[in-house]
Design a protein around this motif. Structure first.
Motif, short mmCIF file in Angstrom:
data_model
loop_
_atom_site.label_atom_id
_atom_site.label_comp_id
_atom_site.label_asym_id
_atom_site.label_seq_id
_atom_site.Cartn_x
_atom_site.Cartn_y
_atom_site.Cartn_z
N GLN A 122 0.89 -1.23 -0.14
CA GLN A 122 -0.11 0.00 -0.04
C GLN A 122 0.88 1.19 -0.02
OE1 GLN A 122 -3.32 -0.49 -0.36
NE2 GLN A 122 -2.42 -2.58 -0.37
N ASP A 123 1.79 1.09 0.82
CA ASP A 123 2.79 2.29 1.09
C ASP A 123 4.15 2.02 1.30
OD1 ASP A 123 3.88 4.80 1.32
OD2 ASP A 123 2.64 5.24 3.19
N PRO A 124 4.71 1.59 0.45
CA PRO A 124 6.29 1.05 0.60
C PRO A 124 7.11 1.87 1.82
CG PRO A 124 5.78 1.17 -1.67
CD PRO A 124 4.61 1.78 -0.99
N GLY A 125 7.38 1.09 2.68
CA GLY A 125 8.59 1.62 3.51
C GLY A 125 7.55 2.44 5.01
N ALA A 126 6.35 2.34 4.92
CA ALA A 126 5.49 3.12 5.89
C ALA A 126 5.67 2.62 7.25
CB ALA A 126 4.17 2.92 5.44
N MET A 127 5.43 1.34 7.46
CA MET A 127 5.39 0.76 8.72
C MET A 127 6.18 -0.51 8.69
SD MET A 127 4.31 1.95 11.59
CE MET A 127 3.94 1.42 12.88
N SER A 128 6.63 -1.13 7.61
CA SER A 128 7.00 -2.39 7.42
C SER A 128 8.40 -2.43 8.16
CB SER A 128 7.27 -2.97 6.09
OG SER A 128 7.92 -1.90 5.25
N ASP A 129 9.14 -1.42 8.17
CA ASP A 129 10.61 -1.26 8.83
C ASP A 129 10.37 -1.65 10.36
OD1 ASP A 129 12.00 -1.00 6.47
OD2 ASP A 129 12.01 1.08 6.80
N VAL A 130 9.44 -1.01 11.01
CA VAL A 130 9.22 -1.40 12.33
C VAL A 130 8.63 -2.61 12.73
CG1 VAL A 130 7.82 -0.70 14.18
CG2 VAL A 130 8.59 1.07 12.76
N LEU A 131 7.86 -3.35 11.79
CA LEU A 131 7.35 -4.64 11.98
C LEU A 131 8.47 -5.62 11.67
CD1 LEU A 131 3.65 -4.28 10.04
CD2 LEU A 131 4.38 -4.45 12.40
N THR A 132 9.42 -5.30 10.81
CA THR A 132 10.54 -6.29 10.33
C THR A 132 11.41 -6.38 11.69
OG1 THR A 132 9.95 -5.81 8.07
CG2 THR A 132 12.29 -6.57 8.82
N ARG A 133 11.46 -5.26 12.29
CA ARG A 133 12.53 -5.39 13.59
C ARG A 133 11.75 -6.12 14.62
NH1 ARG A 133 13.22 0.20 12.43
NH2 ARG A 133 12.07 0.92 14.36
N HIS A 134 10.52 -5.95 14.76
CA HIS A 134 9.78 -6.75 15.74
C HIS A 134 9.68 -8.16 15.52
CE1 HIS A 134 8.88 -3.53 18.36
NE2 HIS A 134 8.15 -2.78 17.34
N LEU A 135 9.62 -8.70 14.11
CA LEU A 135 9.62 -9.84 13.70
C LEU A 135 11.05 -10.59 13.62
CD1 LEU A 135 7.46 -9.53 10.49
CD2 LEU A 135 6.98 -11.06 12.40
N GLN A 136 12.08 -9.72 13.77
CA GLN A 136 13.44 -10.24 14.02
C GLN A 136 13.58 -10.70 15.19
OE1 GLN A 136 15.66 -10.90 11.39
NE2 GLN A 136 16.45 -12.02 12.94
N LEU A 180 11.38 -11.74 17.32
CA LEU A 180 10.56 -13.11 17.31
C LEU A 180 11.42 -14.32 16.87
CD1 LEU A 180 6.89 -12.20 16.51
CD2 LEU A 180 7.83 -12.82 18.64
N ALA A 181 12.05 -13.94 15.66
CA ALA A 181 12.86 -15.01 14.93
C ALA A 181 13.83 -15.50 15.83
CB ALA A 181 13.14 -14.46 13.51
N ASP A 182 14.67 -14.40 16.59
CA ASP A 182 15.81 -14.59 17.22
C ASP A 182 15.43 -15.35 18.56
OD1 ASP A 182 17.31 -13.15 15.39
OD2 ASP A 182 17.22 -11.30 16.61
N SER A 224 12.89 -17.21 18.75
CA SER A 224 12.22 -18.47 18.57
C SER A 224 13.49 -19.99 18.57
CB SER A 224 11.97 -18.51 16.96
OG SER A 224 11.28 -19.73 16.66
N GLU A 225 14.51 -19.41 18.04
CA GLU A 225 15.39 -20.68 17.96
C GLU A 225 15.64 -21.02 19.59
OE1 GLU A 225 20.23 -21.76 16.78
OE2 GLU A 225 19.02 -20.18 15.49
N VAL A 226 16.07 -20.05 20.35
CA VAL A 226 16.20 -20.25 21.81
C VAL A 226 15.01 -21.11 22.59
CG1 VAL A 226 16.65 -19.37 24.11
CG2 VAL A 226 17.92 -18.30 22.02
N ILE A 227 13.98 -20.67 22.12
CA ILE A 227 12.67 -21.37 22.69
C ILE A 227 12.67 -22.79 22.19
CG2 ILE A 227 10.19 -21.27 22.64
CD1 ILE A 227 10.41 -18.29 22.51
N ALA A 228 12.82 -22.86 20.91
CA ALA A 228 12.73 -24.37 20.52
C ALA A 228 13.71 -25.05 21.02
CB ALA A 228 12.81 -24.26 19.05
#
Length: 71
Positions: free
Chosen positions: A34-48, A50-52, A54-58
């Motif tokens: 919809q709007d490249p770069g609008a909020m996806s950077d913030v979401l991407t950092r938060h997803l990272q 979760l990903a980081d 995730s391995e420790v949790i598993a």
């Protein structure tokens, strides 16, 4: 709570974390379309985060399962 309940509960919580992360990824993609770069950077950092985590949790769940199986 029985000893068998804790590993199952933690496994389900981990599954929920993965589901939430997947949903956020889809929302980030939609926002980016919809709007490249609008909020996806913030979401991407938060997803990272979760990903980081995730391995420790598993790994911890696997260790807990092994310990649980010994008893």
């Amino acid at each position: 709570m029985t000893p068998d309940t804790l590993p199952s509960l933690l496994y389900r919580l981990n599954q929920n974390t993965h589901a939430v992360a997947s949903a956020i990824e889809e929302i980030a993609r939609w926002i980016d379309q919809q709007d490249p770069g609008a909020m996806s950077d913030v979401l991407t950092r938060h997803l990272q985060v979760l990903a980081d985590n995730s391995e420790v949790i598993a790994d911890s769940l696997a260790e807990l399962s092994v310990k649980d199986a010994k008893y």
